[in-house]
Scaffold this motif. Structure first.
Motif, short mmCIF file in Angstrom:
data_model
loop_
_atom_site.label_atom_id
_atom_site.label_comp_id
_atom_site.label_asym_id
_atom_site.label_seq_id
_atom_site.Cartn_x
_atom_site.Cartn_y
_atom_site.Cartn_z
N GLU A 56 0.85 -1.19 0.00
CA GLU A 56 0.00 0.00 0.00
C GLU A 56 0.88 1.23 0.00
O GLU A 56 1.79 1.34 0.82
CB GLU A 56 -0.88 0.01 1.26
CG GLU A 56 -1.86 -1.15 1.27
CD GLU A 56 -2.51 -1.35 2.63
OE1 GLU A 56 -1.98 -0.81 3.63
OE2 GLU A 56 -3.54 -2.03 2.69
N LYS A 57 0.61 2.10 -0.94
CA LYS A 57 1.49 3.24 -1.05
C LYS A 57 0.79 4.44 -1.68
O LYS A 57 0.05 4.29 -2.65
CB LYS A 57 2.69 2.85 -1.92
CG LYS A 57 3.85 3.80 -1.81
CD LYS A 57 5.08 3.12 -2.37
CE LYS A 57 6.33 3.87 -1.99
NZ LYS A 57 7.52 3.16 -2.40
N LEU A 58 1.05 5.60 -1.14
CA LEU A 58 0.56 6.87 -1.69
C LEU A 58 1.78 7.69 -2.08
O LEU A 58 2.68 7.90 -1.27
CB LEU A 58 -0.24 7.62 -0.62
CG LEU A 58 -0.53 9.10 -0.90
CD1 LEU A 58 -1.44 9.27 -2.11
CD2 LEU A 58 -1.15 9.76 0.32
N VAL A 59 1.85 8.06 -3.35
CA VAL A 59 2.99 8.84 -3.83
C VAL A 59 2.49 10.14 -4.45
O VAL A 59 1.73 10.12 -5.43
CB VAL A 59 3.80 8.06 -4.89
CG1 VAL A 59 4.98 8.90 -5.37
CG2 VAL A 59 4.29 6.74 -4.31
N LEU A 83 -8.82 14.75 -0.70
CA LEU A 83 -8.04 15.98 -0.61
C LEU A 83 -8.79 16.89 0.35
O LEU A 83 -9.93 17.26 0.09
CB LEU A 83 -7.90 16.66 -1.98
CG LEU A 83 -7.24 18.04 -1.96
CD1 LEU A 83 -5.78 17.96 -1.58
CD2 LEU A 83 -7.40 18.74 -3.32
N ASN A 84 -8.17 17.20 1.46
CA ASN A 84 -8.83 18.01 2.50
C ASN A 84 -10.22 17.47 2.83
O ASN A 84 -11.17 18.23 2.98
CB ASN A 84 -8.92 19.47 2.08
CG ASN A 84 -7.55 20.11 1.95
OD1 ASN A 84 -6.60 19.72 2.63
ND2 ASN A 84 -7.43 21.09 1.07
N GLY A 85 -10.34 16.14 2.89
CA GLY A 85 -11.60 15.52 3.29
C GLY A 85 -12.62 15.36 2.17
O GLY A 85 -13.70 14.81 2.38
N GLU A 86 -12.28 15.84 0.96
CA GLU A 86 -13.20 15.69 -0.17
C GLU A 86 -12.70 14.57 -1.08
O GLU A 86 -11.51 14.48 -1.37
CB GLU A 86 -13.27 16.99 -0.99
CG GLU A 86 -13.78 18.20 -0.22
CD GLU A 86 -15.28 18.11 0.08
OE1 GLU A 86 -16.00 17.49 -0.74
OE2 GLU A 86 -15.69 18.62 1.13
N THR A 111 -5.21 12.13 1.71
CA THR A 111 -5.33 10.95 2.56
C THR A 111 -5.79 9.76 1.74
O THR A 111 -6.82 9.84 1.06
CB THR A 111 -6.36 11.19 3.69
OG1 THR A 111 -5.97 12.36 4.41
CG2 THR A 111 -6.42 10.02 4.64
N ALA A 112 -5.02 8.70 1.78
CA ALA A 112 -5.42 7.45 1.12
C ALA A 112 -5.84 6.47 2.21
O ALA A 112 -5.08 6.24 3.16
CB ALA A 112 -4.26 6.88 0.32
N THR A 118 -5.74 0.62 6.92
CA THR A 118 -4.63 1.53 7.12
C THR A 118 -4.84 2.80 6.30
O THR A 118 -5.63 2.82 5.35
CB THR A 118 -3.28 0.91 6.74
OG1 THR A 118 -3.31 0.56 5.37
CG2 THR A 118 -2.98 -0.31 7.57
N ARG A 119 -4.11 3.81 6.67
CA ARG A 119 -4.30 5.12 6.10
C ARG A 119 -2.94 5.77 5.91
O ARG A 119 -2.06 5.62 6.75
CB ARG A 119 -5.12 5.91 7.14
CG ARG A 119 -5.53 7.29 6.76
CD ARG A 119 -6.22 7.92 7.98
NE ARG A 119 -7.62 7.56 8.04
CZ ARG A 119 -8.59 8.47 8.16
NH1 ARG A 119 -8.30 9.75 8.29
NH2 ARG A 119 -9.84 8.11 8.19
N GLN A 120 -2.76 6.42 4.77
CA GLN A 120 -1.51 7.16 4.56
C GLN A 120 -1.85 8.59 4.19
O GLN A 120 -2.78 8.84 3.44
CB GLN A 120 -0.68 6.53 3.43
CG GLN A 120 -0.08 5.18 3.82
CD GLN A 120 0.88 4.65 2.75
OE1 GLN A 120 1.45 5.41 1.97
NE2 GLN A 120 1.04 3.34 2.74
#
Ligand SMILES: [Zn+2]
Length: 306
Positions: A56-59, A83-86, A111-112, A118-120
């Motif tokens: 799991e990865k956010l880039v 993005l900012n909760g949207e 936020t992913a 899990t959350r990144q």
């Protein structure tokens, strides 16, 4: 892939704009080659091989600029990207786009959230721009909201909003944008007039002055979402393209529109001609871009005209 950096020399002084349209990469081995993640993780993955690669990865880059765009990528079983909760749309290959309004705050949070729970997060710092502000010692001229004006204007605004809301599935958002026309840049994005202390609206696009009839090409792949059948009261002959993922372009004041609604156009394809229809004082192309509600600076997607 190296991150493309561009330095734009603008009329009001040199402004260094980095990472305007950077697309971090996760390579096929899953090793992040961008600079935005912890080097230790990438080194470890390289050293040990595929077995210990993070699933799991956010880039995405950690910096952008007001009016700018970032491309990112997620891998893993994603349940949501915000993005900012949207919510932000993500393509099947995990690629996505986020962009920042002319007046965006100094930071944003991507936020992913993965199916595993899990959350990144990636915090993005957004550089402030120095907009050209022109102070005019006159009261702002008010357009009278007469019944006849409203009856003409309301359907025009509705047509523009409907075109912007269309999601055509175009892949143009992935591309590096090209200039739709060349000429003298006669108006920068974001400039604003202040009339006797009262701010007017800011300039929502970039103006390219060139003779009437100068051809305009699609700056990236897109689908025609609006091709005005008759001139709009302010925009004149208005053409709009959807580039997918909520990214769209509007081309104003055209003398001719050469495509029709629903047409798929390719980057560089002829789509119309420069004119001075609608509210315009001389032949020029006003090119504006939006991503969702965010107004973007087209020069950050094209780089300097050169
Ligand atoms: Zn303009």
């Amino acid at each position: 892939m190296p991150v493309r950096k561009s330095v734009l020399a603008l009329g009001f002084g040199a402004l260094a704009i980095g990472t305007a349209f950077a697309a971090p990469e996760i390579d096929p081995q899953g090793v992040d080659t961008s600079s935005s993640t912890t080097p230790a993780v990438a080194d470890r993955a390289l050293a040990i091989g595929k077995a210990l690669l993070p699933a799991e990865k956010l880039v995405i880059d950690s910096s952008s600029i007001q009016g700018g765009v970032l491309l990112g990528q997620v891998q893993g079983d994603l349940s949501s990207l915000m993005l900012n909760g949207e919510p932000v749309k993500v393509a099947d290959d995990g690629r996505f786009m986020v962009a920042f309004n002319r007046d965006a705050e100094s930071s944003a949070l991507v936020t992913a959230e993965f199916a595993s729970g899990t959350r990144q997060n990636q915090l993005i710092s957004i550089a402030k721009r120095k907009w050209v502000i022109q102070r005019v010692n006159l009261p702002r001229r008010k357009r009278t909201a007469s019944a006849s004006w409203l009856s003409r204007r309301t359907p025009e605004l509705e047509a523009i909003a409907a075109a912007r809301a269309m999601d055509t599935g175009s892949e143009g958002w992935r591309q590096e944008f090209t200039w739709p026309a060349r000429g003298r840049i006669s108006g920068m994005f974001g400039n604003q007039r202040i009339y006797a202390g009262t701010p007017g609206g800011y300039h929502t696009g970039i103006d390219i002055a060139a003779p009437t009839g100068t051809p305009i090409v699609a700056p990236a792949d897109g689908v025609v979402t609006l091709a005005a059948a008759k001139p709009f009261s302010l925009e004149g002959n208005l053409l709009m393209l959807d580039h997918g993922m909520g990214l769209n372009s509007a081309f104003l004041h055209l003398s001719k529109i050469a495509v029709k609604e629903g047409d798929t156009v390719r980057k560089g394809q002829y789509i119309g001609n420069i004119g001075t229809t609608g509210s315009s004082t001389g032949p020029h192309l006003h090119w504006s871009m939006k991503w969702g509600a965010a107004r973007l600076d087209p020069i950050l997607l094209t780089g300097p005209m050169g």
